[in-house]
Write a protein that holds these residues in place. Sequence first.
Motif, mmCIF file in Angstrom:
data_model
loop_
_atom_site.group_PDB
_atom_site.id
_atom_site.type_symbol
_atom_site.label_atom_id
_atom_site.label_comp_id
_atom_site.label_asym_id
_atom_site.label_seq_id
_atom_site.Cartn_x
_atom_site.Cartn_y
_atom_site.Cartn_z
ATOM 1 N N ILE A 112 0.830 -1.214 0.000
ATOM 2 C CA ILE A 112 0.000 0.000 0.000
ATOM 3 C C ILE A 112 0.864 1.264 0.000
ATOM 4 N N ILE B 267 -5.731 4.933 -3.630
ATOM 5 C CA ILE B 267 -6.315 3.592 -3.436
ATOM 6 C C ILE B 267 -7.829 3.682 -3.628
ATOM 7 N N ASP B 268 -8.391 2.802 -4.450
ATOM 8 C CA ASP B 268 -9.842 2.734 -4.643
ATOM 9 C C ASP B 268 -10.470 1.618 -3.833
ATOM 10 N N ASN B 269 -9.816 0.471 -3.809
ATOM 11 C CA ASN B 269 -10.477 -0.707 -3.278
ATOM 12 C C ASN B 269 -9.462 -1.828 -3.092
ATOM 13 N N ILE B 270 -9.690 -2.613 -2.060
ATOM 14 C CA ILE B 270 -8.870 -3.793 -1.804
ATOM 15 C C ILE B 270 -9.813 -4.961 -1.594
ATOM 16 N N LEU B 271 -9.491 -6.092 -2.156
ATOM 17 C CA LEU B 271 -10.338 -7.276 -1.955
ATOM 18 C C LEU B 271 -9.536 -8.428 -1.371
ATOM 19 N N GLU B 272 -10.103 -9.039 -0.340
ATOM 20 C CA GLU B 272 -9.583 -10.295 0.204
ATOM 21 C C GLU B 272 -10.774 -11.246 0.183
#
Lengths: 248, 248
Positions: free
Chosen positions: B203, B213-218
């Motif tokens: 990051i 940063i727009d979006n993080i996916l786990e």
Amino acid sequence: MRQNIYDNKEFYQEYDKMRKEKKGNNANDLIEIPNFRHLVPNVENKKILDLGCGYGENCKYYKELGASKVLGIDLSTHMIAEANKSNKLENIEYKVMPMEEIDKIEEKFDIVLSSLAFHYIKDFKKLIKDIYNLLNKDGYLIFSQEHPLVTSTILSENIKSNHQIIDNKWYLLLADYNRIGLRKKEWNDQIVEKYHRNFSEIINTLIEVGFKIDNILEPTPSEDAIKKVPKYIYQYDRPYFLFVKVHK
Amino acid sequence: MRQNIYDNKEFYQEYDKMRKEKKGNNANDLIEIPNFRHLVPNVENKKILDLGCGYGENCKYYKELGASKVLGIDLSTHMIAEANKSNKLENIEYKVMPMEEIDKIEEKFDIVLSSLAFHYIKDFKKLIKDIYNLLNKDGYLIFSQEHPLVTSTILSENIKSNHQIIDNKWYLLLADYNRIGLRKKEWNDQIVEKYHRNFSEIINTLIEVGFKIDNILEPTPSEDAIKKVPKYIYQYDRPYFLFVKVHK
């Protein structure tokens, strides 16, 4: 009802003792405080709000650095009494108030701080929205919390320990990382309720509310800290705390 | 010398076989592709660069969705030959090129994509800078990679397995999370070199280069995926992949 362990006498007596006896040699003094302060911008003539201010040590520190006003709030009457006794200066105000009710505060701030308290909060999105609304334009939020790797695992009854040390490394037994929600952990013989959130939950909530991310810290220990407390080397295996700096 | 396992015949024969035999039932088809596509913005009339394009399936997909031009690059001549054979359309170009050399590309793009390739890259900051320079104003970067929890642990010789399943949960033995760097893992009987980076490294690098940063996916698994491959439920214990969407 909202959990308030810091007003539980058995708990806070143990906690006070730990913080005093290990003064300078505990995780707050050796890890949390130096990393946190590293992230805080110039506070001169800034209005600061400290959420979960505890003993008020940070409030006093930033007031002495030149903040124009500091408001420290904490759920615990015990903590606020200690803060008023030990860390009161002119233009510092301490107030017993849960973080869940900051939408009642009517002034605005330039910097909101919170040290190791957000993992007690159930509704993270409401909290972040409330903070956003309390901040002036370009205002900063800096917070630390227990690291998601620390809050994650719910141990099965068939597991004795959450880790094993092999060849001088600390192997954590990790599960439930993607199961966000309540965790109950024993601390000072009390059951403490915390909320586990994974990284994406934390970061996406901040972004959805409107914050811009500045910096994230997952600190490794300083050589000095390892000399004082050798087990701190295991922060290379998993960090204890997560630090986040964002702005409006 | 740069690692190029996808041109190692023994490796790619196994890999091709796995992707074909498990078509529709592997982690790419059930987890990686749907989550990735969920993050990609409208591609109509956009110029797209796909880093580590492999068989070119994504290049073809986005061209058919209306992209004006797609350039797919991959280190592996085997992969690019397959892409030209199976997924070539007008205005798709495939090129054998390592990701480390994209600073030689002279055109600009609106969207840069990369699927499960960044964990092979040693110098992450150079890569992110090069991508930033290749993007038009307001351009997007979307990438997936192995999740930091997957790349983290270096197992001691005295540990037999990296996990144990107890009461239907997958307990990962996690260490070395804060030791950023090379990892060697066995895959299809070959030693594959990968680079572990923790969250803050990923990051902060993106932010330092200038991305927002727009979006993080786990991701957690869909019910459909669990029905097809029951062990995918263990993604609740730790995600396989990390997805990141940022813009310039």
